[in-house]
Write an enzyme that holds these catalytic residues in place. Sequence first.
Site, PDB file in Angstrom:
ATOM      1  N   CYS A 130       5.222  10.204  -2.030  1.00  0.00           N
ATOM      2  CA  CYS A 130       4.385   9.479  -1.069  1.00  0.00           C
ATOM      3  C   CYS A 130       4.240  10.284   0.215  1.00  0.00           C
ATOM      4  O   CYS A 130       3.640  11.358   0.224  1.00  0.00           O
ATOM      5  CB  CYS A 130       4.974   8.089  -0.827  1.00  0.00           C
ATOM      6  SG  CYS A 130       3.937   6.992   0.170  1.00  0.00           S
ATOM      7  N   ASP A 179      -3.459   3.226  -8.455  1.00  0.00           N
ATOM      8  CA  ASP A 179      -2.972   3.736  -7.171  1.00  0.00           C
ATOM      9  C   ASP A 179      -4.105   3.763  -6.159  1.00  0.00           C
ATOM     10  O   ASP A 179      -4.976   4.646  -6.180  1.00  0.00           O
ATOM     11  CB  ASP A 179      -2.395   5.145  -7.355  1.00  0.00           C
ATOM     12  CG  ASP A 179      -1.612   5.630  -6.150  1.00  0.00           C
ATOM     13  OD1 ASP A 179      -1.764   5.040  -5.058  1.00  0.00           O
ATOM     14  OD2 ASP A 179      -0.853   6.599  -6.287  1.00  0.00           O
ATOM     15  N   HIS A 239       1.432   2.932  -7.680  1.00  0.00           N
ATOM     16  CA  HIS A 239       1.988   3.779  -6.626  1.00  0.00           C
ATOM     17  C   HIS A 239       3.475   3.447  -6.403  1.00  0.00           C
ATOM     18  O   HIS A 239       3.857   2.285  -6.326  1.00  0.00           O
ATOM     19  CB  HIS A 239       1.220   3.541  -5.322  1.00  0.00           C
ATOM     20  CG  HIS A 239       1.592   4.479  -4.225  1.00  0.00           C
ATOM     21  ND1 HIS A 239       0.956   5.681  -4.021  1.00  0.00           N
ATOM     22  CD2 HIS A 239       2.553   4.404  -3.281  1.00  0.00           C
ATOM     23  CE1 HIS A 239       1.500   6.305  -2.993  1.00  0.00           C
ATOM     24  NE2 HIS A 239       2.477   5.550  -2.522  1.00  0.00           N
TER      25      HIS A 239
END
Length: 257
Positions: free
Chosen positions: A141, A188, A220
């Site tokens: 991330c 995502d 995600h």
Amino acid sequence: MASNPASRCCTVGYKHSGTPSGENTKVGGIDAYIAKPSAGKTHSQVAILYLSDILGIPHNAKLIADQIAANGYLTLMPDLFNSDQLPPNVTEDFDFVTWIREGTGGKNPHTTKEVDPIVRQCVDYLHNEHGVQKIGAFGYCFGAKYVCRFLKGDGLVDAGYVAHPSFVSEEEVKGIRGPLSIAAAEDDFVFPEEKRHLTEKLLREASCQYQITLYSGVSHGFAVRADLGKRGSKWATEAAFLQAIDFMDSWLLVENS
């Protein structure tokens, strides 16, 4: 951008079972977690720099760092946020962009001006204190942005792996010169299909070695915070980790250089 800014999905997920076996440490004044391979299983003169998501150095991240170390890599995970990491499950209206720009309370920003020196200090620490010659970087991330920023073929980071990236700009992707492996989630919002395809185009134009693997049925954060009670999610999490280790083995190990 080659990926969108973070959203609430970047803080949602499941805590995994297990007891971390590494150590809390300091790199200069930076809090960090270090996981060391067992005797006889250490890859000589190589290490992994683990650049975390916006939850900082939580339980799951420590377990992953331990798993990397179990595969022979000295692993260092710094606090990228000056003790201002986000808690799990922030509210829907949380302003991620302002948090990056200003931090909690407005006086603790997390922009490249603050984070780049943390990454560079950790790179120098691994070289100078542990005799490391090659460094691979894992970025989840938020951390993916800094894998891309430091993967420029200048010897700071030699190979990169990112999972469900956020905040990565097109210019940062264009600047990549080292080998990069990407684990992407089918569902995502932060790194959707059009961003994956754009990233692929930019990497191809940059003429660097790259891999993009898409995992179906996951969202995600799956590489760190998936529900391991679901067979598909567990498989994707484990496969993405094996993807990362295989990539690093191929690009970092002395015998393969």
